[in-house]
Design a protein around this motif. Sequence first.
Motif, mmCIF file in Angstrom:
data_model
loop_
_atom_site.group_PDB
_atom_site.id
_atom_site.type_symbol
_atom_site.label_atom_id
_atom_site.label_comp_id
_atom_site.label_asym_id
_atom_site.label_seq_id
_atom_site.Cartn_x
_atom_site.Cartn_y
_atom_site.Cartn_z
ATOM 1 N N LEU A 57 7.406 86.548 36.485
ATOM 2 C CA LEU A 57 7.169 85.250 35.868
ATOM 3 C C LEU A 57 6.449 85.377 34.531
ATOM 4 O O LEU A 57 6.350 84.403 33.778
ATOM 5 C CB LEU A 57 6.373 84.352 36.824
ATOM 6 C CG LEU A 57 7.085 84.013 38.139
ATOM 7 C CD1 LEU A 57 6.219 83.096 38.993
ATOM 8 C CD2 LEU A 57 8.454 83.379 37.897
ATOM 9 N N ARG A 98 4.929 80.645 28.900
ATOM 10 C CA ARG A 98 5.293 80.880 30.287
ATOM 11 C C ARG A 98 4.130 80.427 31.168
ATOM 12 O O ARG A 98 3.060 80.109 30.648
ATOM 13 C CB ARG A 98 5.565 82.373 30.521
ATOM 14 C CG ARG A 98 6.836 82.863 29.829
ATOM 15 C CD ARG A 98 6.656 84.199 29.167
ATOM 16 N NE ARG A 98 5.685 84.131 28.089
ATOM 17 C CZ ARG A 98 5.946 83.673 26.857
ATOM 18 N NH1 ARG A 98 7.153 83.293 26.545
ATOM 19 N NH2 ARG A 98 4.992 83.594 25.943
ATOM 20 N N ALA A 127 16.306 79.168 35.218
ATOM 21 C CA ALA A 127 16.250 80.631 35.158
ATOM 22 C C ALA A 127 17.053 81.279 36.277
ATOM 23 O O ALA A 127 17.715 82.295 36.066
ATOM 24 C CB ALA A 127 14.795 81.106 35.189
ATOM 25 N N LEU A 171 12.317 76.799 35.734
ATOM 26 C CA LEU A 171 12.499 77.902 36.679
ATOM 27 C C LEU A 171 13.810 77.750 37.457
ATOM 28 O O LEU A 171 14.478 78.749 37.765
ATOM 29 C CB LEU A 171 11.309 77.987 37.627
ATOM 30 C CG LEU A 171 9.973 78.335 36.947
ATOM 31 C CD1 LEU A 171 8.843 78.359 37.965
ATOM 32 C CD2 LEU A 171 10.054 79.670 36.216
ATOM 33 N N TRP A 221 13.071 86.234 43.053
ATOM 34 C CA TRP A 221 13.310 84.843 42.667
ATOM 35 C C TRP A 221 14.816 84.652 42.528
ATOM 36 O O TRP A 221 15.430 85.199 41.610
ATOM 37 C CB TRP A 221 12.602 84.507 41.355
ATOM 38 C CG TRP A 221 11.126 84.754 41.375
ATOM 39 C CD1 TRP A 221 10.426 85.660 40.641
ATOM 40 C CD2 TRP A 221 10.160 84.077 42.190
ATOM 41 N NE1 TRP A 221 9.082 85.597 40.938
ATOM 42 C CE2 TRP A 221 8.885 84.637 41.887
ATOM 43 C CE3 TRP A 221 10.228 83.054 43.146
ATOM 44 C CZ2 TRP A 221 7.709 84.203 42.505
ATOM 45 C CZ3 TRP A 221 9.064 82.630 43.761
ATOM 46 C CH2 TRP A 221 7.827 83.195 43.439
ATOM 47 N N CYS A 229 11.242 83.666 31.606
ATOM 48 C CA CYS A 229 10.673 82.556 32.374
ATOM 49 C C CYS A 229 9.957 81.561 31.474
ATOM 50 O O CYS A 229 8.895 81.030 31.820
ATOM 51 C CB CYS A 229 9.741 83.097 33.462
ATOM 52 S SG CYS A 229 10.645 83.987 34.746
ATOM 53 N N ILE A 265 14.930 88.256 37.063
ATOM 54 C CA ILE A 265 13.872 87.787 37.953
ATOM 55 C C ILE A 265 14.237 87.923 39.434
ATOM 56 O O ILE A 265 13.347 87.811 40.282
ATOM 57 C CB ILE A 265 13.410 86.357 37.610
ATOM 58 C CG1 ILE A 265 14.508 85.329 37.833
ATOM 59 C CG2 ILE A 265 12.935 86.303 36.169
ATOM 60 C CD1 ILE A 265 14.007 83.895 37.619
#
Length: 537
Positions: A176, A66, A131, A128, A147, A181, A142
């Motif tokens: 994160l 990550r 994700a 990302l 996010w 992630c 997240i």
Amino acid sequence: MKLDRRNLLAGGAALATVPHLGREAFAQTRAETLRQVTGNAVNTLDPTMPGSTREAFGISVNIYDRLVSFGKKQTPAGWVFDPDNIRGELAEKVVTSADGMTFTFHLRRDAKFHDGTPVTAEDVKWSLDRAVSARSLAAAQIQTGSWTKPEQFKIIDQYTVEAKVDKPDRLALPNLCTLYCIIFNSKVVKSHATAADPWGQEWTKTNTAGSGAYILESFRPGEQVILRRNDAWNRSIDGKPAGFRRVICQTIPEAATRASLIEKGDADLSIDLAASDVATLASRGTVKVISTPQFNAFSMIAFNTQAAPFNNKKLRQAVAAALPYGNIFKAALFERGAPLFGANWTDTPPSGIFPQPMPLKQDVALARKLLAEAGFPNGLDTPFAFNVGAAAIAEPMAALIKESLAAINIRVDIQKLPDAQISTMVTEKKLPFFTETSIAWLPSTDYFFRNFFTGNQRWNYSSWDNAEIVALAEKARFEINAAEYEKLCKKMISILAEEVPVLLLWQPNQDAVMPKNVEGYVYGYHRQVDYRDMKRA
């Protein structure tokens, strides 16, 4: 010979029934191989897929990197992850803006994927974006750190990525660090994507494209995973490659068989033995037992607060006063954990930390009084459900609950439900009274309350709908003043104690059992094993 727990722990012929540990394992010397035995199965190599097991989470942490990860700290119970210490993983430096809304990640120039290609900002941005966009477990997690959309992630140059939230969120950077992630080799995954599957999820279920400490060698879903060390990876806590050349994670369903394998030295690690087996092994002194109270987890009894009869607060309080918490703790868990009952405070808790011991104590006379005030002078009938897979703990718990509630004329019908059935019924809010254990990857009080005590979501086990709690939790999420945050958290905990939508019982130990020469085990936020810092002395 009957293969009961006593015979298995004693050894003997019982081991003849154990499946082989894989011929591949013998290609390496015993000292260079770590063998973990687990009761559950690794069912996918992509931890973001719905239905992923916790064991799949653990494997992914070792295959993928990550941007950042949690450090570790030593406690009297051993090494644990440290949510207040965030360190770089693929990022060699993280710069946070003064307003706390922008994070700039400077990538390591030497980081490479398992196929030898460099890790770039393009891979980070794509991963990302995946994700927050793909239909997976990642987006739900997240978003608790604000996010939510691809536009938040921006490529600055080949080795620099910027990530931005709309307002300061205390869980932005910690999110994160979570295993959702992970950073994929975007070119590889995209080469296996289709119009119907733009994020390559079907391929990543059984294949990997990572840059982590271990490379997948073989995967038999539901049975065994074998990893080999990535010698080019040097991102352990001490800046070196991982300690073992090979790791085998094998599913052995019977807990006593796993215990016997550990005791005989035929396996090196298990984290899910029965509490009674752990106590037996610890008393013999032939292995090392690291028992860590799961400080980011809690076991509980939950009521459905949106349906009769447990939408009645007085009834919930009556049940709370009737239970013999200490006896349940001894019978169900052999006291292997940290109790969350028996506190002496009344109106205001001593701190804003959650979970913490609650003012739950047995008082049968008070229970009878509350039951009458609730409108049930003649008692009532209710089912009490538990997951049959947790029977070793839940069965003695249920027996004591039934006995103690009978004393106030609440007649309990114990229901043992398969894992899939109880999971469905919890999701559909169809269980009136049951026990469950859950965990928060990010042990922040506002996170606990937002996830477990608000909204029409699976993890709100009690279906609690309290407008004041909703407002307090949302305010605490973005509160940057420590004193104000503490005040908000104390208020939420005091309301929980009064309303008792759940009865907190304990934080169970995670008992990691291993030979005395295995070192480097750290209790992780996901309750799985990070092999990267482990080694044989």
